[in-house]
Design a protein around this motif. Sequence first.
Motif, PDB file in Angstrom:
ATOM      1  N   LEU A  98       0.797  -1.230   0.000  1.00 63.48           N
ATOM      2  CA  LEU A  98       0.000   0.000   0.000  1.00 63.48           C
ATOM      3  C   LEU A  98       0.828   1.278   0.000  1.00 63.48           C
ATOM      4  CD1 LEU A  98      -2.588  -0.997   2.774  1.00 63.48           C
ATOM      5  CD2 LEU A  98      -2.724  -1.460   0.327  1.00 63.48           C
ATOM      6  N   ARG A  99       2.101   1.189   0.402  1.00 61.87           N
ATOM      7  CA  ARG A  99       2.826   2.431   0.658  1.00 61.87           C
ATOM      8  C   ARG A  99       4.170   2.532  -0.048  1.00 61.87           C
ATOM      9  NH1 ARG A  99       5.250   6.417   1.450  1.00 61.87           N
ATOM     10  NH2 ARG A  99       5.169   7.897   3.184  1.00 61.87           N
ATOM     11  N   SER A 100       4.807   1.409  -0.350  1.00 62.80           N
ATOM     12  CA  SER A 100       6.183   1.470  -0.860  1.00 62.80           C
ATOM     13  C   SER A 100       6.279   1.989  -2.286  1.00 62.80           C
ATOM     14  CB  SER A 100       6.833   0.080  -0.798  1.00 62.80           C
ATOM     15  OG  SER A 100       6.269  -0.800  -1.760  1.00 62.80           O
ATOM     16  N   GLY A 101       5.225   1.741  -3.094  1.00 66.77           N
ATOM     17  CA  GLY A 101       5.262   2.153  -4.485  1.00 66.77           C
ATOM     18  C   GLY A 101       6.082   1.226  -5.366  1.00 66.77           C
ATOM     19  N   GLN A 102       6.517   0.104  -4.827  1.00 67.22           N
ATOM     20  CA  GLN A 102       7.336  -0.851  -5.568  1.00 67.22           C
ATOM     21  C   GLN A 102       6.625  -2.193  -5.671  1.00 67.22           C
ATOM     22  OE1 GLN A 102      10.281   0.060  -6.954  1.00 67.22           O
ATOM     23  NE2 GLN A 102       9.895   2.120  -6.144  1.00 67.22           N
ATOM     24  N   SER A 165     -10.455   2.014 -17.976  1.00 67.75           N
ATOM     25  CA  SER A 165     -11.479   1.332 -18.778  1.00 67.75           C
ATOM     26  C   SER A 165     -12.013   0.093 -18.068  1.00 67.75           C
ATOM     27  CB  SER A 165     -10.914   0.950 -20.154  1.00 67.75           C
ATOM     28  OG  SER A 165      -9.881  -0.020 -20.015  1.00 67.75           O
ATOM     29  N   GLN A 166     -11.137  -0.598 -17.317  1.00 70.44           N
ATOM     30  CA  GLN A 166     -11.544  -1.828 -16.628  1.00 70.44           C
ATOM     31  C   GLN A 166     -11.947  -1.573 -15.169  1.00 70.44           C
ATOM     32  OE1 GLN A 166      -8.858  -5.339 -18.104  1.00 70.44           O
ATOM     33  NE2 GLN A 166      -7.642  -3.472 -18.311  1.00 70.44           N
ATOM     34  N   ARG A 167     -11.831  -0.291 -14.794  1.00 66.97           N
ATOM     35  CA  ARG A 167     -12.178   0.127 -13.442  1.00 66.97           C
ATOM     36  C   ARG A 167     -11.410  -0.688 -12.393  1.00 66.97           C
ATOM     37  NH1 ARG A 167     -18.402   2.407 -13.660  1.00 66.97           N
ATOM     38  NH2 ARG A 167     -18.156   3.395 -15.707  1.00 66.97           N
ATOM     39  N   LEU A 168     -10.098  -0.709 -12.575  1.00 64.85           N
ATOM     40  CA  LEU A 168      -9.187  -1.399 -11.665  1.00 64.85           C
ATOM     41  C   LEU A 168      -8.269  -0.350 -11.029  1.00 64.85           C
ATOM     42  CD1 LEU A 168      -8.272  -4.531 -13.826  1.00 64.85           C
ATOM     43  CD2 LEU A 168      -9.988  -4.350 -12.009  1.00 64.85           C
ATOM     44  N   PHE A 169      -8.374  -0.221  -9.712  1.00 67.68           N
ATOM     45  CA  PHE A 169      -7.648   0.841  -9.026  1.00 67.68           C
ATOM     46  C   PHE A 169      -6.367   0.284  -8.385  1.00 67.68           C
ATOM     47  CE2 PHE A 169      -6.682   3.253  -5.165  1.00 67.68           C
ATOM     48  CZ  PHE A 169      -6.564   4.536  -5.692  1.00 67.68           C
ATOM     49  N   PRO A 170      -5.208   0.912  -8.606  1.00 68.13           N
ATOM     50  CA  PRO A 170      -3.951   0.443  -7.997  1.00 68.13           C
ATOM     51  C   PRO A 170      -3.908   0.761  -6.504  1.00 68.13           C
ATOM     52  CG  PRO A 170      -3.561   2.416  -9.296  1.00 68.13           C
ATOM     53  CD  PRO A 170      -4.994   2.046  -9.523  1.00 68.13           C
ATOM     54  N   VAL A 171      -3.746  -0.270  -5.660  1.00 64.60           N
ATOM     55  CA  VAL A 171      -3.774  -0.042  -4.214  1.00 64.60           C
ATOM     56  C   VAL A 171      -2.572   0.773  -3.748  1.00 64.60           C
ATOM     57  CG1 VAL A 171      -5.060  -2.174  -3.822  1.00 64.60           C
ATOM     58  CG2 VAL A 171      -2.573  -2.195  -3.646  1.00 64.60           C
ATOM     59  N   ALA A 172      -1.520   0.835  -4.547  1.00 70.46           N
ATOM     60  CA  ALA A 172      -0.346   1.608  -4.167  1.00 70.46           C
ATOM     61  C   ALA A 172      -0.659   3.097  -4.049  1.00 70.46           C
ATOM     62  CB  ALA A 172       0.778   1.379  -5.170  1.00 70.46           C
ATOM     63  N   LEU A 173      -1.806   3.532  -4.590  1.00 72.40           N
ATOM     64  CA  LEU A 173      -2.185   4.952  -4.522  1.00 72.40           C
ATOM     65  C   LEU A 173      -3.146   5.246  -3.368  1.00 72.40           C
ATOM     66  CD1 LEU A 173      -2.757   5.742  -8.319  1.00 72.40           C
ATOM     67  CD2 LEU A 173      -0.700   6.099  -6.943  1.00 72.40           C
ATOM     68  N   LEU A 174      -3.492   4.244  -2.569  1.00 71.70           N
ATOM     69  CA  LEU A 174      -4.479   4.459  -1.509  1.00 71.70           C
ATOM     70  C   LEU A 174      -4.026   5.500  -0.489  1.00 71.70           C
ATOM     71  CD1 LEU A 174      -5.674   0.782  -0.922  1.00 71.70           C
ATOM     72  CD2 LEU A 174      -7.120   2.714  -1.628  1.00 71.70           C
ATOM     73  N   PHE A 175      -2.729   5.532  -0.201  1.00 72.91           N
ATOM     74  CA  PHE A 175      -2.220   6.497   0.785  1.00 72.91           C
ATOM     75  C   PHE A 175      -1.347   7.578   0.143  1.00 72.91           C
ATOM     76  CE2 PHE A 175      -3.153   2.737   3.402  1.00 72.91           C
ATOM     77  CZ  PHE A 175      -4.035   3.320   4.300  1.00 72.91           C
ATOM     78  N   GLN A 178      -1.971  12.814  -3.512  1.00 69.85           N
ATOM     79  CA  GLN A 178      -1.815  13.460  -4.815  1.00 69.85           C
ATOM     80  C   GLN A 178      -2.011  12.456  -5.942  1.00 69.85           C
ATOM     81  OE1 GLN A 178       1.790  15.696  -5.323  1.00 69.85           O
ATOM     82  NE2 GLN A 178       1.461  16.045  -7.508  1.00 69.85           N
ATOM     83  N   GLY A 179      -1.421  11.267  -5.786  1.00 67.31           N
ATOM     84  CA  GLY A 179      -1.567  10.238  -6.800  1.00 67.31           C
ATOM     85  C   GLY A 179      -3.014   9.805  -6.953  1.00 67.31           C
ATOM     86  N   PHE A 180      -3.725   9.687  -5.823  1.00 69.56           N
ATOM     87  CA  PHE A 180      -5.131   9.307  -5.868  1.00 69.56           C
ATOM     88  C   PHE A 180      -5.960  10.349  -6.615  1.00 69.56           C
ATOM     89  CE2 PHE A 180      -9.423   9.634  -4.108  1.00 69.56           C
ATOM     90  CZ  PHE A 180      -9.906   8.352  -4.367  1.00 69.56           C
ATOM     91  N   MET A 181      -5.711  11.613  -6.305  1.00 67.78           N
ATOM     92  CA  MET A 181      -6.487  12.681  -6.937  1.00 67.78           C
ATOM     93  C   MET A 181      -6.212  12.727  -8.436  1.00 67.78           C
ATOM     94  SD  MET A 181      -6.190  15.636  -4.005  1.00 67.78           S
ATOM     95  CE  MET A 181      -7.165  16.808  -4.951  1.00 67.78           C
ATOM     96  N   GLU A 182      -4.961  12.532  -8.838  1.00 68.24           N
ATOM     97  CA  GLU A 182      -4.636  12.534 -10.268  1.00 68.24           C
ATOM     98  C   GLU A 182      -5.319  11.352 -10.964  1.00 68.24           C
ATOM     99  OE1 GLU A 182      -0.411  12.489 -10.453  1.00 68.24           O
ATOM    100  OE2 GLU A 182      -0.191  14.613  -9.906  1.00 68.24           O
ATOM    101  N   TRP A 183      -5.306  10.155 -10.282  1.00 67.24           N
ATOM    102  CA  TRP A 183      -5.946   8.981 -10.890  1.00 67.24           C
ATOM    103  C   TRP A 183      -7.451   9.229 -10.991  1.00 67.24           C
ATOM    104  CZ3 TRP A 183      -9.498   5.113 -10.675  1.00 67.24           C
ATOM    105  CH2 TRP A 183      -9.249   3.945 -11.425  1.00 67.24           C
ATOM    106  N   GLU A 184      -8.050   9.827  -9.967  1.00 71.43           N
ATOM    107  CA  GLU A 184      -9.477  10.119  -9.966  1.00 71.43           C
ATOM    108  C   GLU A 184      -9.839  11.070 -11.098  1.00 71.43           C
ATOM    109  OE1 GLU A 184     -12.629  11.120  -6.447  1.00 71.43           O
ATOM    110  OE2 GLU A 184     -10.927  12.493  -6.654  1.00 71.43           O
TER     111      GLU A 184
END
Length: 595
Positions: A98-102, A165-175, A178-184
């Motif tokens: 959730l947090r490392s980004g790797q 398109s597939q409505r699949l959200f990357p959990v690495a952006l949950l915390f 900024q990344g979440f808002m850009e993805w949204e």
Amino acid sequence: MSFRTAEPALKDVLDGIAAGHIQLPDFQRGWVWDDNHIRSLIASLSLSYPIGAVMFLEAGGVPFKPRLFAGVNLQPAPPPRTLVLDGQQRLTSMYLALRSGQPVPTRSEKGANIHRLYFLDMAKCLDESADREEAVLSVPETLKVTSDFGRKVDLDVSTPDLQYSQRLFPVALLFDLQGFMEWESGFSAYHQFAAEAMQFMQRFRNEIWLRFQQFKVPAIELSQDTPREAVCQVFEKVNTGGVTLTVFELMTATFAADEFNLRDDWENRRDRLTAQHDVLKAVDGTSFLTAVTLLASYRRHKAQGTPISCKRADVLRLSLTDFKALGPALEQGFKQAAELLAEEKIFDDRSLPYATQLIPLSAICAHLADRTTQHGVKQKLLRWYWSGVLGELYGGANETRFVMDIQDVVAWVDGGGEPRTMRDANFAPTRLLSLQSRLAAAYKGLAALLMKHGGRDFVSGTPIDINTYFNNAIDIHHIFPRAWCEKQKLPREKWNSVVNKTPLAASTNRFISGDAPSVYLARIQKVKQVAPQILDELLTSHVIPVQALRSDDFDTFICQRAAALLNLIEQAMGKAIPGRDSEETVKAFGRELLV
């Protein structure tokens, strides 16, 4: 020991791990969770299900060497504020996913090393009837799931548009706000700001994303004045990783704070100890530390009159100074103990009656040093040793007996009275019948005594010493073969007992087969060309009653050999065995054992 409870936000805990404020004590094992465990954990978080409490220790008290969580790379690492005692696997999994980004380095169901990134199927997350674990997708670091040896792409989330398109959200952006808002924003733009898509995203934000932000981690926080032994006990009681923390692991972390690598030191010592003495494979790092503690405590007692103790708390208080000072003497003490046992025909850890008895024996040898080679000293050590084995006195908690032993045996060597272990030791004649397997210390001890007595193989006539022991696969085998005994419907408690067993080469046991003794003895004489009088001598070397064996007289054999084994036990312990003519003995064997 003082503690408090808390409920820090999951986000704050993961941020603390990333910043190095929260670290692990060096005794913690590596992270081991597999892909399915991680997916299940993410699913639980998305539902706000409890994931269990974690336990923290305020840094600055017990001098453990800390280390960063897996996936955290900070150079130099800052001093930690908090150490994690319990919850490493869960916290590491959450941090990496959730947090490392790797990509997360984990394992498949079959144990293969893999790297994974995780996505939430947004539609399934919002469908109350869907299985939430099926809504958590694990994909390779290529962001493509393939089949048919890579020729067919089953799932592709390698670009944001494919994720939208597939409505699949990357959990690495949950915390990553900024990344979440850009993805949204990208999701809304991709769907051309359609009302349905905007409402869908809003539901996901409120019902799923917000749960992660608000998730609280139940925590027990131990203060920095918590003593080391309490940390060890608490860890063992609450740890959910399935691996018990040992004293050795704690001391490894403690000594590491003084830049001393106990693990490397022990591995080098272990290699030296076992290079020539297989019996010392039974010694682990904690046993070595206990022996050092016992000797250090005994020497302080002699110098200052302080009590002797080598319990867990004492080992945990062992100073690096004492360890460095006494480690070489104990290493030599273990070697001397192994040499002493080799003379008694105890060659490897499998044939060792009690691994625990090596601790006081080695400490005593270390203290006596070269005196252990003196004949009179050696005989006293052996009488004490065999009393412990045949009296079966080292099967439970032993620290108190260790303390008695080092005081009593050294004093005995110096002219004092017999050790309490020797006075406590007793062997009931009927115990011979209940010794049915090598799990019992006395069973192994009797096997060694038979070899020491000069037992020679029935076929080859070779003495069973260290060379034949390892080269000829010596083991304990039936004298009246099992198959014959079962066919005769003889009582198992007799034919399967140590009374009907002796050390023999595996090849000899196969040659004996399942025939009556009179049959296989004749076959040995004829096929192996062993003269009858020579074969009788070989049998006698195992304290086997020859006439009873040759005439297939099982009952007489059992009684006469039991008496002979009791004689060996008396010689080893240096004391008479009472009860040979007791009612209990007569009832068990059918007669007295006074031969």
